[in-house]
Write a protein that holds these residues in place. Structure first.
Motif, PDB file in Angstrom:
ATOM      1  N   LEU A 135       0.810  -1.207   0.000  1.00  0.00           N
ATOM      2  CA  LEU A 135       0.000   0.000   0.000  1.00  0.00           C
ATOM      3  C   LEU A 135       0.847   1.263   0.000  1.00  0.00           C
ATOM      4  O   LEU A 135       0.720   2.121  -0.856  1.00  0.00           O
ATOM      5  CB  LEU A 135      -0.922  -0.007   1.221  1.00  0.00           C
ATOM      6  N   PHE A 136       1.720   1.390   0.984  1.00  0.00           N
ATOM      7  CA  PHE A 136       2.539   2.590   1.127  1.00  0.00           C
ATOM      8  C   PHE A 136       3.619   2.302   2.165  1.00  0.00           C
ATOM      9  O   PHE A 136       3.677   1.197   2.733  1.00  0.00           O
ATOM     10  CB  PHE A 136       1.699   3.793   1.560  1.00  0.00           C
ATOM     11  N   ASP A 137       4.484   3.263   2.422  1.00  0.00           N
ATOM     12  CA  ASP A 137       5.529   3.141   3.438  1.00  0.00           C
ATOM     13  C   ASP A 137       5.233   4.106   4.587  1.00  0.00           C
ATOM     14  O   ASP A 137       4.673   5.185   4.377  1.00  0.00           O
ATOM     15  CB  ASP A 137       6.902   3.474   2.857  1.00  0.00           C
ATOM     16  N   GLU A 138       5.619   3.694   5.790  1.00  0.00           N
ATOM     17  CA  GLU A 138       5.512   4.555   6.965  1.00  0.00           C
ATOM     18  C   GLU A 138       6.914   4.882   7.477  1.00  0.00           C
ATOM     19  O   GLU A 138       7.793   4.018   7.479  1.00  0.00           O
ATOM     20  CB  GLU A 138       4.734   3.865   8.088  1.00  0.00           C
ATOM     21  N   ASP A 139       7.115   6.111   7.915  1.00  0.00           N
ATOM     22  CA  ASP A 139       8.393   6.487   8.530  1.00  0.00           C
ATOM     23  C   ASP A 139       8.482   5.877   9.922  1.00  0.00           C
ATOM     24  O   ASP A 139       7.471   5.564  10.553  1.00  0.00           O
ATOM     25  CB  ASP A 139       8.515   8.009   8.617  1.00  0.00           C
ATOM     26  N   ARG A 140       9.719   5.733  10.420  1.00  0.00           N
ATOM     27  CA  ARG A 140       9.956   5.206  11.757  1.00  0.00           C
ATOM     28  C   ARG A 140      10.215   6.330  12.753  1.00  0.00           C
ATOM     29  O   ARG A 140      10.649   7.419  12.381  1.00  0.00           O
ATOM     30  CB  ARG A 140      11.166   4.263  11.762  1.00  0.00           C
ATOM     31  N   ILE A 141       9.964   6.028  14.018  1.00  0.00           N
ATOM     32  CA  ILE A 141      10.251   6.946  15.110  1.00  0.00           C
ATOM     33  C   ILE A 141      10.763   6.129  16.291  1.00  0.00           C
ATOM     34  O   ILE A 141      10.433   4.946  16.414  1.00  0.00           O
ATOM     35  CB  ILE A 141       8.990   7.753  15.501  1.00  0.00           C
ATOM     36  N   ALA A 142      11.580   6.740  17.135  1.00  0.00           N
ATOM     37  CA  ALA A 142      12.117   6.041  18.307  1.00  0.00           C
ATOM     38  C   ALA A 142      11.208   6.280  19.506  1.00  0.00           C
ATOM     39  O   ALA A 142      10.573   7.330  19.635  1.00  0.00           O
ATOM     40  CB  ALA A 142      13.527   6.531  18.614  1.00  0.00           C
ATOM     41  N   ALA A 143      11.159   5.294  20.382  1.00  0.00           N
ATOM     42  CA  ALA A 143      10.390   5.405  21.627  1.00  0.00           C
ATOM     43  C   ALA A 143      11.335   5.116  22.796  1.00  0.00           C
ATOM     44  O   ALA A 143      12.051   4.114  22.796  1.00  0.00           O
ATOM     45  CB  ALA A 143       9.237   4.403  21.627  1.00  0.00           C
ATOM     46  N   VAL A 144      11.334   6.013  23.787  1.00  0.00           N
ATOM     47  CA  VAL A 144      12.213   5.839  24.945  1.00  0.00           C
ATOM     48  C   VAL A 144      11.411   6.085  26.213  1.00  0.00           C
ATOM     49  O   VAL A 144      10.370   6.753  26.196  1.00  0.00           O
ATOM     50  CB  VAL A 144      13.416   6.807  24.894  1.00  0.00           C
ATOM     51  N   SER A 145      11.884   5.549  27.308  1.00  0.00           N
ATOM     52  CA  SER A 145      11.255   5.809  28.598  1.00  0.00           C
ATOM     53  C   SER A 145      11.492   7.261  29.007  1.00  0.00           C
ATOM     54  O   SER A 145      12.534   7.847  28.698  1.00  0.00           O
ATOM     55  CB  SER A 145      11.831   4.868  29.653  1.00  0.00           C
ATOM     56  N   THR A 146      10.527   7.834  29.702  1.00  0.00           N
ATOM     57  CA  THR A 146      10.713   9.200  30.208  1.00  0.00           C
ATOM     58  C   THR A 146      11.810   9.244  31.262  1.00  0.00           C
ATOM     59  O   THR A 146      12.295  10.325  31.611  1.00  0.00           O
ATOM     60  CB  THR A 146       9.399   9.734  30.814  1.00  0.00           C
ATOM     61  N   ARG A 147      12.223   8.052  31.759  1.00  0.00           N
ATOM     62  CA  ARG A 147      13.316   7.990  32.747  1.00  0.00           C
ATOM     63  C   ARG A 147      14.664   7.751  32.081  1.00  0.00           C
ATOM     64  O   ARG A 147      15.684   7.711  32.744  1.00  0.00           O
ATOM     65  CB  ARG A 147      13.027   6.874  33.759  1.00  0.00           C
ATOM     66  N   SER A 148      14.640   7.584  30.760  1.00  0.00           N
ATOM     67  CA  SER A 148      15.877   7.298  30.038  1.00  0.00           C
ATOM     68  C   SER A 148      16.706   8.557  29.839  1.00  0.00           C
ATOM     69  O   SER A 148      16.180   9.681  29.776  1.00  0.00           O
ATOM     70  CB  SER A 148      15.542   6.689  28.671  1.00  0.00           C
ATOM     71  N   GLU A 149      18.017   8.402  29.725  1.00  0.00           N
ATOM     72  CA  GLU A 149      18.897   9.522  29.422  1.00  0.00           C
ATOM     73  C   GLU A 149      18.609  10.095  28.043  1.00  0.00           C
ATOM     74  O   GLU A 149      18.993  11.222  27.731  1.00  0.00           O
ATOM     75  CB  GLU A 149      20.365   9.060  29.475  1.00  0.00           C
ATOM     76  N   LEU A 150      17.897   9.311  27.190  1.00  0.00           N
ATOM     77  CA  LEU A 150      17.582   9.762  25.830  1.00  0.00           C
ATOM     78  C   LEU A 150      16.323  10.605  25.766  1.00  0.00           C
ATOM     79  O   LEU A 150      16.007  11.166  24.714  1.00  0.00           O
ATOM     80  CB  LEU A 150      17.426   8.554  24.900  1.00  0.00           C
ATOM     81  N   ALA A 151      15.587  10.697  26.868  1.00  0.00           N
ATOM     82  CA  ALA A 151      14.295  11.390  26.860  1.00  0.00           C
ATOM     83  C   ALA A 151      14.449  12.880  26.542  1.00  0.00           C
ATOM     84  O   ALA A 151      13.507  13.508  26.050  1.00  0.00           O
ATOM     85  CB  ALA A 151      13.587  11.203  28.191  1.00  0.00           C
ATOM     86  N   GLY A 152      15.606  13.425  26.792  1.00  0.00           N
ATOM     87  CA  GLY A 152      15.810  14.838  26.521  1.00  0.00           C
ATOM     88  C   GLY A 152      16.304  15.132  25.121  1.00  0.00           C
ATOM     89  O   GLY A 152      16.430  16.307  24.743  1.00  0.00           O
ATOM     90  N   ARG A 153      16.589  14.104  24.344  1.00  0.00           N
ATOM     91  CA  ARG A 153      17.101  14.304  22.987  1.00  0.00           C
ATOM     92  C   ARG A 153      16.001  14.817  22.072  1.00  0.00           C
ATOM     93  O   ARG A 153      14.842  14.412  22.164  1.00  0.00           O
ATOM     94  CB  ARG A 153      17.670  12.998  22.451  1.00  0.00           C
ATOM     95  N   GLN A 154      16.363  15.687  21.147  1.00  0.00           N
ATOM     96  CA  GLN A 154      15.411  16.189  20.166  1.00  0.00           C
ATOM     97  C   GLN A 154      15.371  15.315  18.916  1.00  0.00           C
ATOM     98  O   GLN A 154      14.398  15.353  18.162  1.00  0.00           O
ATOM     99  CB  GLN A 154      15.785  17.621  19.764  1.00  0.00           C
ATOM    100  N   ARG A 155      16.405  14.509  18.732  1.00  0.00           N
ATOM    101  CA  ARG A 155      16.477  13.649  17.548  1.00  0.00           C
ATOM    102  C   ARG A 155      17.507  12.560  17.800  1.00  0.00           C
ATOM    103  O   ARG A 155      18.507  12.758  18.486  1.00  0.00           O
ATOM    104  CB  ARG A 155      16.862  14.476  16.314  1.00  0.00           C
ATOM    105  N   LEU A 156      17.245  11.396  17.255  1.00  0.00           N
ATOM    106  CA  LEU A 156      18.213  10.295  17.275  1.00  0.00           C
ATOM    107  C   LEU A 156      18.534   9.911  15.835  1.00  0.00           C
ATOM    108  O   LEU A 156      17.723  10.111  14.929  1.00  0.00           O
ATOM    109  CB  LEU A 156      17.643   9.082  18.011  1.00  0.00           C
TER     110      LEU A 156
END
Length: 274
Positions: free
Chosen positions: A147-168
């Motif tokens: 049908l079509f393609d979907e873009d991907r996104i990352a999911a992190v815990s709000t307790r993770s050190e990555l939660a403050g990142r604007q982009r990965l």
């Protein structure tokens, strides 16, 4: 009868052929076949005009009533027909809603959506008629339509050190444990063939488990962007992901048992924008 009524209503073969989606020669032969069956002349033809004969006018009134009753009968039966659409998590939107509406309007049938952890298995055991799939799962002999393609996104815990990142970056993902839905997930070790792979894989078997595992900070997840729009979990933050390959979305079905409803649904699905 439909051909005859359409010609009379439009007053020409051109308009009637466009309505019925046939060529004018085919339409003309169809009306001639009806006249041959009835052994009467229904239309008088000229190079410019189509005129209904007196017999044709009598037949027109009855033909319109018959076609009206037939449409009601088909609608009554159609309302009892159901197509079962299997999915494992979060149907794409607004594609799903638009496709269902187009299908139901065209057929009078209804769509029942059925969540199954393994839609392919549900398809093969005749639990669903059509399965919506993401990624490239083993279809086990089923046919599919992309049908079509979907873009991907990352999911992190709000307790993770990555939660403050604007982009990965896609290349960064293997640096952390990756939560993988082994039944219907779209991202895993297979997503980096011959290249970098996650050091650690944390497995689960459905989307709800995946979401809770990410929230518990047991690893990060990568999913289609629909999850960011539809999943409202206080313990999970979705972070834009650069450079990730898209996820193909497809419909799977069994050609040997695919009836008219399945074919109509595939037509509606492929004609609906993502």
């Amino acid at each position: 009868m439909r051909a005859f009524v359409a010609v009379v209503r439009h007053g020409s073969y051109t308009g009637a052929a466009a309505e019925l989606r046939v060529t004018q020669p085919v339409l003309s032969r169809t009306v001639q076949q009806l006249e041959a069956i009835l052994q009467v002349r229904l239309l008088e033809r000229s190079t410019r005009h189509v005129r209904v004969t007196s017999v044709g006018e009598q037949f027109l009134d009855r033909a319109e009533r018959v076609l009206g009753e037939l449409a009601q009968a088909v609608a009554a039966v159609g309302a009892q027909r159901t197509l079962r659409l299997g999915f494992s998590w979060l149907l794409p939107d607004p594609w799903a809603q638009n496709t269902v509406a187009a299908f139901e309007n065209a057929t009078g049938a209804t769509v029942t959506v059925m969540r199954r952890d393994d839609p392919v298995a549900a398809l093969h055991r005749a639990d669903v008629d059509v399965a919506l799939l993401r990624g490239d799962p083993d279809l086990g002999g089923a046919a599919d339509v992309q049908l079509f393609d979907e873009d991907r996104i990352a999911a992190v815990s709000t307790r993770s050190e990555l939660a403050g990142r604007q982009r990965l970056g896609w290349e960064e993902i293997p640096m952390w444990p990756l939560v993988v839905n082994t039944v219907s997930g779209t991202t895993g070790n297979w997503s980096w063939p011959g290249g970098e792979r996650s050091v650690e894989i944390v497995t689960c078997t459905n989307y709800d488990e995946w979401l809770e595992t990410v929230a518990a900070d047991h690893g990060i997840g990568v999913v289609p962007v629909v999850a960011a729009r539809r999943s409202n979990h206080s313990g999970v933050r979705f972070v834009p992901l650069a450079g990730a390959p898209p996820v193909p979305v497809r419909l799977a079905y069994l050609p040997a048992t695919a009836g008219a409803l399945v074919r109509h649904f595939l037509d509606a699905a492929t004609g609906t924008p993502a």
